[in-house]
Design an enzyme around this catalytic site. Structure first.
Site, mmCIF file in Angstrom:
data_model
loop_
_atom_site.group_PDB
_atom_site.id
_atom_site.type_symbol
_atom_site.label_atom_id
_atom_site.label_comp_id
_atom_site.label_asym_id
_atom_site.label_seq_id
_atom_site.Cartn_x
_atom_site.Cartn_y
_atom_site.Cartn_z
ATOM 1 C CG ASP A 1 74.531 80.316 -2.990
ATOM 2 O OD1 ASP A 1 74.475 80.543 -2.064
ATOM 3 O OD2 ASP A 1 73.829 80.476 -3.936
ATOM 4 C CD GLU B 1 64.900 82.764 -9.831
ATOM 5 O OE1 GLU B 1 65.522 82.455 -8.948
ATOM 6 O OE2 GLU B 1 64.445 83.749 -10.061
#
Length: 235
Positions: A203, A14
């Site tokens: 997701d 990230e």
């Protein structure tokens, strides 16, 4: 106070793009964390990988504010989609954040309410929210993806079960669910530091969550970091 942007990602994936893009950088290790200081698109910034979970995130945010003197904090990363119509690789920018796993109902508090605190839902900075939305809307990825402004719910759980997803939806109806943002928001609220959470959906936080997450983790993290780089000059 001079503008200095603190940027937190929980995992290396990230923050790796942000660290690669940083100019004039220097590293400093404090509290077991590696803080990378320098310039991002000409803006004074500090990038740090906090580690996963609420405590790691809150400690990291507090150190950014008190030791590194940041004026604003952005939390970048990935999340599980909750809002209707939100899909994988779409975005959520926080309007506010709370803990979906805060449960003191046995003492008469409402679910998600923090005992003896005046606030349990932490509001994001409106200027930073708008900067994220405006930046996204002029980027190429806006042609294929969307951004939603809404509530982000955090807890020390990876949600990959439909029943858990529906429980969280019933309790607080967030736009997405993840593991750090509310803790960063909490620290920022107490320190009167403007913040925003930027999350790209890896997701759907359901029974396919783990396999979908694994497939989209790097792409979602990179897209989130790309939006942060675009918006940082507008804060």
């Amino acid at each position: 106070m001079a503008k200095r942007i603190g940027i937190i990602g929980a995992m290396s994936v990230e923050v790796e793009q942000l660290k690669a893009e940083m100019q004039d950088k220097k590293e400093e290790i404090q509290g077991g964390l590696r803080f990378i200081q320098g310039k991002l698109n000409g803006i004074d910034a500090v990038v740090v990988q906090s580690g996963v979970g609420k405590v790691n995130a809150a400690l990291c945010a507090q150190r950014l504010i008190l030791q590194f003197g940041v004026s604003h904090i952005i939390n970048t990363g990935i999340a599980g989609a909750m809002a209707s119509g939100l899909g994988v690789l779409d975005f959520v920018v926080s309007t506010e954040a709370l803990y979906h796993d805060m449960d003191a109902t046995g003492f008469g508090y409402k679910i998600t309410q923090i005992p003896q605190m005046d606030v349990s839902v932490f509001p994001a900075d409106k200027t930073m929210v708008k900067a994220a939305q405006d930046s996204f809307n002029r980027m190429e990825m806006a042609k294929n993806h969307k951004i939603v402004a809404g509530l982000i719910a955090s807890g020390d759980q990876f949600i990959s079960d439909k029943a858990k997803k529906e429980k969280i939806r019933s309790d607080c109806n967030p736009a997405c669910v993840e593991m750090e943002g509310a803790a960063i928001a909490h620290a920022c609220y107490l320190n009167k530091t403007p913040f925003v959470i930027i999350r790209c959906m890896s997701d759907m936080a359901d029974d396919n969550g783990e396999s979908t997450y694994d497939f989209n983790e790097k792409t979602a993290a990179t897209l989130s970091a790309t939006l942060v780089l675009e918006m940082i000059g507008e804060i």
